[in-house]
Design a protein around this motif. Structure first.
Motif, short mmCIF file in Angstrom:
data_model
loop_
_atom_site.label_atom_id
_atom_site.label_comp_id
_atom_site.label_asym_id
_atom_site.label_seq_id
_atom_site.Cartn_x
_atom_site.Cartn_y
_atom_site.Cartn_z
N LEU A 42 -0.78 30.64 1.45
CA LEU A 42 -2.05 30.56 1.02
C LEU A 42 -3.64 30.05 2.55
CD1 LEU A 42 -2.96 28.14 -2.69
CD2 LEU A 42 -3.52 30.84 -1.97
N SER A 43 -2.85 29.37 3.09
CA SER A 43 -3.36 28.99 4.35
C SER A 43 -3.51 30.20 5.01
CB SER A 43 -2.49 27.72 4.71
OG SER A 43 -2.45 27.51 5.91
N GLN A 44 -1.87 30.69 4.97
CA GLN A 44 -1.48 31.79 6.01
C GLN A 44 -2.50 33.34 6.29
OE1 GLN A 44 2.49 32.84 5.88
NE2 GLN A 44 2.69 31.53 7.63
N LEU A 45 -2.81 33.64 4.57
CA LEU A 45 -3.37 34.73 4.62
C LEU A 45 -4.99 34.33 4.49
CD1 LEU A 45 -2.32 35.21 0.78
CD2 LEU A 45 -1.53 36.83 2.90
N GLY A 46 -5.69 33.56 4.03
CA GLY A 46 -7.22 32.60 4.83
C GLY A 46 -7.50 32.41 5.97
N SER A 47 -6.43 32.09 6.50
CA SER A 47 -6.49 32.49 8.16
C SER A 47 -6.79 34.05 8.81
CB SER A 47 -5.66 31.80 8.59
OG SER A 47 -5.64 31.80 10.52
N GLU A 48 -5.26 34.68 7.67
CA GLU A 48 -4.85 36.22 8.52
C GLU A 48 -6.19 36.97 8.53
OE1 GLU A 48 -1.26 37.12 6.88
OE2 GLU A 48 -0.48 35.84 9.16
N HIS A 49 -7.11 36.75 6.50
CA HIS A 49 -7.80 38.37 6.12
C HIS A 49 -9.13 37.72 6.08
CE1 HIS A 49 -4.38 40.56 6.00
NE2 HIS A 49 -3.74 39.39 5.27
N GLY A 50 -9.13 36.01 6.15
CA GLY A 50 -10.49 35.67 6.09
C GLY A 50 -11.28 35.39 4.01
N LEU A 51 -9.82 34.66 3.94
CA LEU A 51 -10.41 34.98 2.36
C LEU A 51 -9.87 33.68 1.89
CD1 LEU A 51 -7.14 37.16 1.42
CD2 LEU A 51 -9.83 37.51 0.90
N LYS A 52 -11.23 33.04 0.99
CA LYS A 52 -10.48 31.91 0.19
C LYS A 52 -9.53 31.45 -1.12
CE LYS A 52 -15.89 30.78 0.37
NZ LYS A 52 -16.58 31.06 -0.18
N ARG A 53 -9.17 30.29 -1.55
CA ARG A 53 -8.14 30.28 -2.46
C ARG A 53 -8.05 31.01 -3.56
NH1 ARG A 53 -4.11 25.98 -0.76
NH2 ARG A 53 -4.57 25.00 1.14
N THR A 54 -9.45 31.02 -4.04
CA THR A 54 -9.43 31.51 -4.78
C THR A 54 -9.45 33.27 -4.85
OG1 THR A 54 -12.24 31.44 -4.42
CG2 THR A 54 -11.53 29.88 -5.95
N GLN A 55 -9.79 33.67 -4.04
CA GLN A 55 -9.18 35.76 -3.89
C GLN A 55 -8.08 35.67 -3.38
OE1 GLN A 55 -12.32 35.15 -0.49
NE2 GLN A 55 -13.18 36.97 -1.42
N VAL A 56 -6.97 34.27 -3.99
CA VAL A 56 -5.27 35.03 -3.40
C VAL A 56 -4.94 34.52 -5.09
CG1 VAL A 56 -3.82 34.54 -2.19
CG2 VAL A 56 -5.35 34.04 -1.48
N GLU A 57 -4.25 35.56 -5.50
CA GLU A 57 -3.19 35.42 -6.90
C GLU A 57 -1.46 35.05 -6.97
OE1 GLU A 57 -4.40 37.86 -9.51
OE2 GLU A 57 -6.05 37.94 -9.61
N VAL A 58 -1.22 33.89 -6.55
CA VAL A 58 0.54 34.00 -6.59
C VAL A 58 0.60 34.58 -7.64
CG1 VAL A 58 2.53 32.56 -5.76
CG2 VAL A 58 -0.08 32.73 -4.72
N GLU A 59 1.41 35.21 -7.51
CA GLU A 59 2.36 35.60 -8.97
C GLU A 59 3.54 35.05 -9.25
OE1 GLU A 59 2.60 39.82 -8.74
OE2 GLU A 59 -0.08 39.36 -9.14
N GLU A 60 4.36 34.77 -8.08
CA GLU A 60 6.10 34.24 -7.77
C GLU A 60 5.94 33.66 -6.72
OE1 GLU A 60 10.09 36.41 -10.01
OE2 GLU A 60 8.77 37.14 -8.36
N VAL A 61 7.07 32.61 -6.97
CA VAL A 61 7.90 32.05 -5.82
C VAL A 61 9.22 31.87 -5.62
CG1 VAL A 61 7.81 29.70 -4.52
CG2 VAL A 61 5.58 30.54 -4.47
N THR A 62 10.09 31.97 -5.33
CA THR A 62 10.96 32.04 -5.66
C THR A 62 12.22 31.79 -4.32
OG1 THR A 62 11.98 35.01 -5.42
CG2 THR A 62 11.20 33.27 -7.61
N ALA A 63 12.99 30.70 -4.76
CA ALA A 63 14.06 30.70 -3.52
C ALA A 63 15.10 32.22 -2.85
CB ALA A 63 15.15 29.86 -3.86
N ALA A 64 14.62 32.24 -1.80
CA ALA A 64 15.31 33.53 -1.11
C ALA A 64 16.88 32.97 -0.24
CB ALA A 64 14.17 33.42 -0.29
#
Length: 58
Positions: free
Chosen positions: A36-58
């Protein structure tokens, strides 16, 4: 630290764009916060504009 694959989508001018990032973090919650922090920094987004669908171990 473990690696996590974080995927989802974020709101853009023309609609929604998908993303997938690989983040090194101690747990899933920290990986989600870093993403969320990276996307906000790179694209000027707020956390409410980002939808994280999945977090898995790589």
């Amino acid at each position: 630290m473990s690696q996590f694959a974080v995927s989802g989508r974020f709101q853009d001018r023309t609609g929604y764009r998908s993303f997938q990032k690989t983040i090194e973090a101690p747990n899933e919650n920290v990986a989600r916060e870093h993403t969320l922090s990276q996307l906000g920094s790179e694209h000027g987004l707020k956390r409410t504009q980002v939808e994280v669908e999945e977090v898995t171990a790589a």
